[in-house]
Motif scaffolding. Structure first.
Motif, short mmCIF file in Angstrom:
data_model
loop_
_atom_site.label_atom_id
_atom_site.label_comp_id
_atom_site.label_asym_id
_atom_site.label_seq_id
_atom_site.Cartn_x
_atom_site.Cartn_y
_atom_site.Cartn_z
N TYR A 201 0.76 -1.25 0.06
CA TYR A 201 -0.11 0.03 -0.13
C TYR A 201 0.77 1.41 0.02
N PHE B 68 -14.72 6.79 11.20
CA PHE B 68 -13.29 6.60 11.31
C PHE B 68 -12.53 7.81 11.07
N GLU C 289 5.21 7.38 6.61
CA GLU C 289 4.45 6.30 6.31
C GLU C 289 3.07 7.01 5.79
N PRO D 175 -6.34 4.57 7.80
CA PRO D 175 -7.61 4.79 8.31
C PRO D 175 -7.73 3.56 9.51
N THR E 230 -11.22 3.04 12.68
CA THR E 230 -12.45 3.35 13.02
C THR E 230 -12.16 3.88 14.54
N ALA F 210 -8.87 0.70 17.96
CA ALA F 210 -8.41 -0.77 18.28
C ALA F 210 -7.59 -1.06 16.86
N LEU G 167 -2.23 -6.04 10.69
CA LEU G 167 -2.69 -6.70 9.47
C LEU G 167 -1.56 -6.78 8.66
N ASP H 115 2.33 -4.63 7.01
CA ASP H 115 3.65 -4.35 7.56
C ASP H 115 3.86 -3.16 8.41
N THR I 156 1.14 -1.94 10.55
CA THR I 156 0.43 -2.13 11.87
C THR I 156 1.10 -3.17 12.69
N ALA J 148 -14.85 -2.54 15.92
CA ALA J 148 -14.50 -1.30 16.26
C ALA J 148 -15.66 -0.38 16.10
N GLU K 124 -19.44 -1.40 6.66
CA GLU K 124 -18.28 -0.84 6.66
C GLU K 124 -16.89 -1.42 5.86
C1 LIG Z 1 -12.58 2.76 6.56
C2 LIG Z 1 -11.60 1.70 7.50
C3 LIG Z 1 -11.66 1.63 8.70
C4 LIG Z 1 -10.57 0.82 9.30
N1 LIG Z 1 -10.65 0.81 10.59
C5 LIG Z 1 -9.86 -0.20 11.05
C6 LIG Z 1 -9.71 -0.28 12.52
O1 LIG Z 1 -10.51 0.13 13.32
N2 LIG Z 1 -8.80 -1.43 12.99
C7 LIG Z 1 -7.68 -2.00 12.21
O2 LIG Z 1 -7.11 -2.60 12.94
N3 LIG Z 1 -7.97 -1.68 11.12
C8 LIG Z 1 -8.86 -0.87 10.15
N4 LIG Z 1 -8.71 -0.61 9.18
C9 LIG Z 1 -7.79 -1.35 8.33
C10 LIG Z 1 -6.26 -0.74 8.40
O3 LIG Z 1 -6.59 0.64 7.87
C11 LIG Z 1 -5.36 -1.57 7.77
O4 LIG Z 1 -5.45 -2.63 8.13
C12 LIG Z 1 -4.01 -0.79 7.75
O5 LIG Z 1 -4.03 0.53 7.01
C13 LIG Z 1 -3.07 -1.57 7.34
O6 LIG Z 1 -1.55 -1.23 7.09
P1 LIG Z 1 -0.52 -1.86 6.82
O7 LIG Z 1 0.74 -1.17 6.37
O8 LIG Z 1 -0.04 -2.69 8.42
O9 LIG Z 1 -0.92 -3.09 5.90
P2 LIG Z 1 -0.17 -3.45 4.35
O10 LIG Z 1 0.13 -4.65 4.44
O11 LIG Z 1 0.28 -2.44 3.72
O12 LIG Z 1 -1.91 -3.42 3.93
C14 LIG Z 1 -2.85 -4.34 4.48
C15 LIG Z 1 -4.11 -3.98 3.79
O13 LIG Z 1 -4.55 -2.65 4.45
C16 LIG Z 1 -4.74 -1.80 3.33
N5 LIG Z 1 -3.90 -0.63 3.72
C17 LIG Z 1 -2.77 -0.53 3.89
N6 LIG Z 1 -2.05 0.49 4.11
C18 LIG Z 1 -3.46 1.57 4.22
C19 LIG Z 1 -3.77 2.87 4.04
N7 LIG Z 1 -2.80 3.81 4.35
N8 LIG Z 1 -4.86 3.26 3.89
C20 LIG Z 1 -6.04 2.48 3.62
N9 LIG Z 1 -5.82 1.27 3.37
C21 LIG Z 1 -4.58 0.82 3.81
C22 LIG Z 1 -4.04 -2.30 2.12
O14 LIG Z 1 -5.08 -2.15 0.98
C23 LIG Z 1 -4.08 -3.65 2.34
O15 LIG Z 1 -4.92 -4.43 1.68
C24 LIG Z 1 -9.68 0.12 8.40
C25 LIG Z 1 -9.95 0.37 7.09
C26 LIG Z 1 -10.66 1.10 6.51
C27 LIG Z 1 -10.51 1.44 5.15
#
Ligand SMILES: Cc1cc2nc3c(=O)[nH]c(=O)nc-3n(C[C@H](O)[C@H](O)[C@H](O)COP(=O)(O)OP(=O)(O)OC[C@H]3O[C@@H](n4cnc5c(N)ncnc54)[C@H](O)[C@@H]3O)c2cc1C
Length: 436
Positions: free
Chosen positions: A153, A249, A258, A262, A264, A278, A282, A284, A286, A327, A431
């Motif tokens: 991402y 959110f 970085e 997003p 919630t 919370a 999930l 790299d 987080t 969340a 959501e």
């Molecule tokens: C509307 C919304 C609400 C969310 N609420 C929560 C929450 O309450 N708690 C929670 O644990 N997670 C939540 N998430 C998911 C969270 O945003 C992703 O898990 C996190 O951004 C992953 O980042 P990463 O670099 O660890 O993961 P990566 O390995 O980079 O990506 C894992 C997944 O997360 C998505 N992602 C990565 N970076 C971003 C970013 N900057 N913006 C959007 N999506 C991204 C990618 O599409 C990918 O599919 C939410 C996502 C959205 C869209």
């Protein structure tokens, strides 16, 4: 798409059509004449959809509202972008076609007469033509990259900055190359307006100004990590935080390099109270967050965003959460508990993969009791996942289903509840934890 892109595209087609002789509209004109007219049309449609994508990238509140939340807005942005790339490819193939068809011997080699173009002299026209090819290449390459899920991402977001550049080049290409006699027509003027408005947004995007008026500073006020590795983060926002509704959110930036992620808001809004998040490891960023974030850290909170709206407390509702998808429901539970509890019956199905994950949040049973919500907690590893029948039995009386969890389960459950349990279309509120 239906609300803006379609009417905009139709307007472009109509304004183009009124400029065309009957033989063009009946597709009976000679190849080169057709090609010239269709090149103009596909170019204008591509610019129109690129402009619409830029407008969506600006994420204005009125557009987020009318599209049902930022996650839905980004979905429309994605499809407008894909359509724009396909139109750019069609536009380009039309431009290349005579040379190619002549090489194939399908048509006579063409001798080009000099003719006046839009606003520019010959050198500017030459530059605009060349730049058109650059913009097309940028659009095509970035369009493909944006669709490749294996691209992290972080890279996806950085490379996405290439689209505003492609727009600026495309806008210049379009204004310079639209024939002078067409530039002053409504078709020509619409092109110029889209080029100008889109360029202003492109510059804002490249300058990092998008969302600026919805950014608020804050400090991390508490951090704890649960048995399941979920980061329970509390953030004290600056006093100008406008408040939020349950289910909304925010885009959190702890590390400027970085960029925003997003999450919630898992707490009800009370003036002066911290915002709770919370976060599940999930990916790299987080996965390493727990080791980096600490109390006192500065944080930027952009928002609130989202339209995961719980509607009226008197309604009978069914809620379904999978894992960290709990969340948005936490904020609603707090709000119901603080306002004397739900008046309508609420059945809350919370599915977690492991017993460790079920430890979050602490006191959930008590919170649900105080909120007047019936909690059905299931540890999939022990009891297996809820089947749609268990949930469906409560749907027929319910106003709707509110779902936040894995996309695959959402699709299966929505279909089963609509087909077998009388859930009306449009009553499955979801959501999406995914922007891409
Ligand atoms: C509307 C919304 C609400 C969310 N609420 C929560 C929450 O309450 N708690 C929670 O644990 N997670 C939540 N998430 C998911 C969270 O945003 C992703 O898990 C996190 O951004 C992953 O980042 P990463 O670099 O660890 O993961 P990566 O390995 O980079 O990506 C894992 C997944 O997360 C998505 N992602 C990565 N970076 C971003 C970013 N900057 N913006 C959007 N999506 C991204 C990618 O599409 C990918 O599919 C939410 C996502 C959205 C869209």
């Amino acid at each position: 798409m239906k609300r803006i892109a379609l009417p905009l595209s139709l307007l472009i087609v109509v304004l183009w059509a009124v400029l065309q002789p009957a033989e063009i509209l009946s597709f009976s004109a000679p190849f080169l004449t057709m090609r010239k007219a269709l090149t103009l049309l596909t170019g204008a449609l591509a610019l129109g959809l690129m402009g619409f994508s830029m407008l969506l990238a600006l994420r204005p509140a009125w557009l987020e509202r009318s599209l049902g939340g930022l996650d839905k807005l980004f979905k429309v942005h994605k499809w407008a972008g894909i359509s724009a790339v396909l139109l750019v490819v069609t536009h380009w193939l039309l431009i290349l076609s005579p040379r190619t068809l002549a090489e194939w011997g399908w048509i006579e080699k063409i001798i080009r007469p000099n003719r006046p173009h839009g606003a520019g002299g010959e050198s500017l026209v030459g530059l605009a033509k060349e730049m058109g090819e650059w913009s097309a290449w940028i659009m095509i390459v970035l369009g493909i990259v944006a669709l490749l899920r294996f691209v992290p991402y972080g890279w996806f977001r950085k490379l996405h900055k290439g689209f505003p550049i492609a727009f600026l080049i495309g806008a210049f290409h379009s204004v310079i190359l639209v024939p002078k006699e067409i530039l002053t027509t409504p078709f020509g003027m619409l092109n110029v307006v889209i080029a100008l408005v889109g360029s202003v947004i492109a510059v804002q995007s490249l300058a990092g100004m998008i969302g600026r008026n919805r950014k608020h500073s804050g400090r991390v006020s508490s951090v704890s990590v649960t048995e399941a590795g979920i980061i329970d983060l509390q953030v004290t926002p600056s006093t100008d935080w406008p408040g939020h509704k349950e289910g909304q959110f925010a885009l959190l930036t702890l590390d400027r390099k970085e960029g925003p992620h997003p999450f919630t808001i898992a707490s009800d809004w009370k003036p002066g109270a911290p915002l709770r998040f919370a976060i599940k490891p999930l990916g790299d960023y987080t996965r390493t967050l727990a080791g980096r974030v600490k109390v006192g850290d500065a944080i930027t909170v952009e928002g609130p965003y989202g339209r995961f709206d719980f509607g009226d407390v008197s309604e009978e509702q069914v809620w379904v959460a999978g894992g960290i998808g709990i969340a948005p429901f936490l904020a609603r539970l707090e709000s119901l508990a603080a306002s004397g509890g739900a008046q309508g019956k609420v059945h809350f199905f919370y599915s977690v993969t492991s017993a460790a994950e079920a430890t979050f949040p602490v006191g959930l049973e008590d919170l649900c009791w105080r909120a007047g919500v019936d909690l059905h907690l299931r540890v999939d590893a022990i009891d297996g996942q809820f089947d749609s029948g268990e949930i469906g039995q409560f749907v027929n009386k319910a106003r709707g289903v509110w779902f936040c969890g894995p996309a695959g389960w959402a699709r299966i459950l929505q279909t089963a509840l609509q087909q077998n349990h009388g859930l009306l279309p449009g009553r499955f509120h979801r959501e999406v934890f995914e922007f891409r």
